[in-house]
Design an enzyme around this catalytic site. Structure first.
Site: not given
Ligand code: EPU
Length: 349
Positions: A172, A244, A345
C-alpha cells in the site's frame, strides 16, 4: 478570479467526489481529459499561486476542510494496446479509466482475456490512483502488472516516465505517497499482462468461491472476487466508506513472538516485498479491531462495519472530524490491547 482557459468550476462541492460523502468545497475544480489541458490548468494555477490537489476516484481521501485551491481530477480515458508477442501484451491506460472497467476489459482481450489484474476486480477508483497506493487484494498487487507510470510534474509541467522499479512499490505504498506526494499528476499507466494465464487462487476463500463455476477462467475469477467483496465490503454508493481505513501493520518478528504468547489465535502473514526484511511480519488489523469488540460498533454517524472490521463507515450526516476522532479511538483501543500501532491507509487532507 483566475483565468483558467480549460473548463473548470468554482466553489464545487466535493461530496460526490469522496466516497465517505463528506461535505467540503473546492475553490476550483477541473476534470481535464488530455495532457495539454492538464498542463494549461497547472500553468494557470502556478501563475496565480493556487495550490493543486490531484484526486482519483476519491475513494481513499478524506477532506477534513474546504480546499482553497484547484482540485484536479484527470479524466483521460484512453485504452490502447501498444505491443504484444506470443506471451506478453503491453497496454497504455489513461488515468481516468475506472479501475474495474479496465479489469473487465482485460478479461475479454483476445477473447480469453489477459491475466495479471483479475484478483483486483471491484476495487473502487481510477487507473491513475492504482499505483499511488499500490492497490492489492486476494494475493495480488498492482505493482506486479505495472510496466511504467507516466505523468506531469505539478511544479514545472515537465513530463516523467517511471519504470516499475523506480516507483518504490511496497505494501500500500509507492514513491507517489512519499517523495512525490502531491507533486505529480499521473496521466497514464502502462501494464504488462500475460496471454499465458497464471492464476493466483490461494488467498482466503477464492478457490471455494470458484468451485461454484464449471471452469476457471478470467471472467469467472473476476466474478468470484466481485461476489466475495460484495458479501463483506459495503458499497460506497449506498454507505459512505473508503474500503480498508487502516493498513495491516508490519512489525518485527520478535514482536510477533511476544503477541503469539498472549494471543495464540492471532493471524500473521509474510510480507510480500522482496526489499523488506525477512524479520518483518504483517498482522491483521481487522482481527485486532474485532478482538477489541469494535466490529459493528457505532458512535453517532460513524462506525466500524459489521462485516469487515477494517472498514469505517459514515451512516449519513457524519463529519470528517467525527471520523478522525472515531479512528483515533480505534487506534488507541488496539494499541492499549495489543501494543501495536495501526495507521490509516486513507489520505487525510
Ligand atoms: N479478519 C477479522 N475480522 C474481520 C475481517 C478480517 O478477524 O472483520 C481477519 C481474518 O482472520 C481474516 C484476516 O483478517 O482471515 C484477513 O481478512 P481479509 O482477507 O478480509 O483481508 P484484510 O487484511 O482485512 C486486505 C485488504 C483489503 C482486501 C483484502 C482481501 C488491506 C489494508 N486491506 O484486508 O483491501 O480487499 O485484504 O485481499 O490490506 C482496501 O484496501 O480498501 C481493501 C478492501
Amino acid at each position: 478570479m483566475i483565468e483558467i482557459k480549460t473548463e473548470k468550476e468554482e466553489n464545487k462541492s466535493l461530496k460526490a467526489f469522496n466516497s465517505f460523502g463528506f461535505e467540503a468545497k473546492a475553490r476550483y475544480f477541473a476534470a481535464p481529459d488530455s495532457e495539454n489541458k492538464i498542463m494549461s490548468l497547472l500553468d494557470d494555477a502556478r501563475k496565480h499561486d493556487i495550490p493543486v490537489f490531484v484526486l482519483g476516484g476519491g475513494n481513499n481521501v478524506v477532506f477534513t476542510k474546504d480546499f482553497d485551491g484547484l482540485v484536479l481530477c484527470p479524466k483521460i480515458e484512453s485504452i490502447s494496446i501498444i505491443s504484444e508477442d506470443s506471451v506478453d501484451i503491453l497496454l497504455d491506460i489513461g488515468a481516468g479509466v475506472v479501475w474495474d472497467d479496465f479489469v473487465h476489459y482485460t478479461s475479454y482481450v483476445n477473447f480469453n482475456g489477459i491475466s495479471g489484474v483479475e484478483n483486483l476486480a471491484g476495487i473502487p477508483g481510477t487507473v491513475g490512483a492504482a499505483p499511488v497506493q499500490n492497490i492489492g487484494a486476494y494475493g495480488m498487487e498492482v505493482k506486479d502488472a505495472i510496466f511504467t507510470v507516466r505523468g506531469i510534474y505539478i511544479d514545472d509541467n515537465k513530463t516523467f516516465l517511471l519504470k516499475k522499479s523506480d516507483c518504490q512499490f511496497a505494501y500500500r505504498d509507492s514513491i507517489f505517497k512519499n517523495s512525490l506526494k502531491q507533486k505529480t499528476v499521473i496521466t497514464c499507466v502502462t501494464f504488462k499482462l500475460s496471454k499465458k494465464h497464471e492464476y493466483k487462487l490461494d488467498y482466503g476463500n477464492l478457490k471455494d468461491e470458484l468451485a461454484k463455476y464449471d471452469k476457471i477462467n478470467l471472467r469467472n475469477i473476476r466474478q468470484a472476487v466481485l461476489d466475495i467483496r460484495a458479501a463483506k465490503l459495503p458499497d460506497p454508493k449506498k454507505l459512505g466508506n473508503a474500503g480498508s481505513f487502516f493498513k495491516n501493520p508490519v512489525v518485527e518478528r520478535s514482536e510477533v513472538e511476544r503477541l503469539m504468547e498472549q494471543f495464540p489465535l492471532m493471524p500473521t502473514y509474510p510480507v510480500d516485498n522482496p526489499d523488506a526484511s525477512r524479520d518483518k511480519v504483517k498482522l491483521s488489523a481487522a482481527w485486532m479491531i474485532e478482538n477489541c469488540a469494535l466490529k459493528g460498533y457505532r458512535q453517532n454517524n460513524i462506525g466500524v462495519h459489521h462485516k469487515q472490521a477494517l472498514v469505517l463507515v459514515n451512516y449519513g450526516g457524519g463529519t470528517a472530524q467525527e471520523l478522525i476522532d472515531f479512528s483515533q479511538m480505534v487506534q488507541d483501543r488496539v494499541f492499549d490491547k495489543f501494543g501495536v500501532k495501526i495507521e490509516p491507509e486513507v489520505v487525510l487532507n
